[in-house]
Enzyme design. Sequence first.
Site, PDB file in Angstrom:
ATOM      1  N   ASN A 137      -4.688   4.203   1.367  1.00 57.25           N
ATOM      2  CA  ASN A 137      -4.049   2.848   1.307  1.00 57.25           C
ATOM      3  C   ASN A 137      -5.057   1.651   1.270  1.00 57.25           C
ATOM      4  OD1 ASN A 137      -4.151   4.341   4.314  1.00 57.25           O
ATOM      5  ND2 ASN A 137      -4.059   2.079   4.889  1.00 57.25           N
ATOM      6  N   HIS A 193      -2.061   6.957   3.447  1.00 50.50           N
ATOM      7  CA  HIS A 193      -0.729   7.110   3.509  1.00 50.50           C
ATOM      8  C   HIS A 193      -0.093   8.316   2.939  1.00 50.50           C
ATOM      9  CE1 HIS A 193      -0.668   3.257   5.461  1.00 50.50           C
ATOM     10  NE2 HIS A 193      -0.095   2.654   4.354  1.00 50.50           N
ATOM     11  N   CYS A 233       0.857  -1.317  -0.092  1.00 52.48           N
ATOM     12  CA  CYS A 233       0.207  -0.014   0.042  1.00 52.48           C
ATOM     13  C   CYS A 233       0.907   1.322   0.087  1.00 52.48           C
ATOM     14  CB  CYS A 233      -1.003   0.186   1.419  1.00 52.48           C
ATOM     15  SG  CYS A 233      -0.101  -0.257   2.744  1.00 52.48           S
ATOM     16  N   GLY A 270      -2.931   0.620   7.783  1.00 46.75           N
ATOM     17  CA  GLY A 270      -1.946  -0.193   7.172  1.00 46.75           C
ATOM     18  C   GLY A 270      -1.628  -1.391   8.077  1.00 46.75           C
ATOM     19  N   ARG A 273       5.211   5.740  11.246  1.00 45.35           N
ATOM     20  CA  ARG A 273       3.857   5.328  11.430  1.00 45.35           C
ATOM     21  C   ARG A 273       3.384   6.521  12.122  1.00 45.35           C
ATOM     22  NH1 ARG A 273       0.958   1.297   9.023  1.00 45.35           N
ATOM     23  NH2 ARG A 273       2.576   0.006   9.842  1.00 45.35           N
TER      24      ARG A 273
END
Length: 366
Positions: free
Chosen positions: A345, A272, A147, A178, A265
């Site tokens: 994503n 994203h 992704c 994710g 993150r």
Amino acid sequence: MSDRPTLAVVGATGAVGTVLLRILSQRADIWGDIRLLALPAGSPGSHSRTAGGEPERAVGRTLTVRGEEVEVAALAEDAFDGVDIALFDLPDEAAAHWAPLAAARGAVVVDNSGAFRADPEVPLVVPEVNPHAVRRRPRGIVSSPHCTTLSMIVALGALHAEFGLRELVLSSYQAVSGAGDEGVETLRRQLSLVAGTELGTSPGDVRRAVGDDTGPFPEPVALNVVPWAGSLCEEGWSSEEMKLRDESRKVLGLPRLPVAVTCVRVPVVTTHSLTVHARFEDEVTVGRAREILATAPGVVLYDNPAAGEFPTPADVVGTDPTWVGRVRRALDDPTALEFFVCGDNLRKGAALNIAQIGELVAAEAP
């Protein structure tokens, strides 16, 4: 509808599978029968869980696709009899087992896992960038990138086609989805613990508030950023960083492309983002780069900082394109561009790309 290809959606009850069914209902209907398949509850890699964390029954549920109610069947070898194309969203281990079995039954498998991305006999396809690659599939399997790669590769591929890419430096800002449903649940739980407080003003106060349960992340993600995604690889690199490097090389057909990447993150649910420093063969201009991005399929150029216009996850979530902003020529290198990208994503980063690959396969002459 007998002249239309039969489609199987494998992993139909997961987060990506749910989005995929929505996408199949929104796009042009080229499919005949659509079968929904899932691993039985309790199987390794089965997606659905109750609020208490116990496996939830996926097989036998009824889901809606194309306005019709379809019952989810158990994943089994004979479930692929008569299937032309199978879109897979299963964990790596389950995909590695089931995808070859589906291909042996005559289905072309489009796989969203990481099980086959590095396999030289499995093409890694982004339809806007390398659609030709889908036709060479000796194992009957086509792979879709990770992704994070998909969040930027469509825009980068358009620039590479014009300028010739020679080096790439990336930083990713990856949403918690994710990491699956557990990642989202972890962020929401932590946010509930820190909301309305003065936390984030002294060392360790956020960590003490959220406790030791940081879910799939090594550190608290609420009120924080975590410079890590994936598992540990050699020399301190993470698996997500290696995926970005290796997949970018394979999709673009540049096996020796120098790539440096740091994955982070961030406390975003879905979408994203990446900063991109791309060096090309010759001198580039912002004007020409903007023309390319503005007309590239699957890309939206949203770039007017003077008016406060640039993409952010809060605005991009739920949309299909790669959004690009902050396009600049590097201050000290006339061959390099800097830009910022955002991509959902779960849509282009997963479900949409495998749907598009399935459409490419379905469009092939018999």
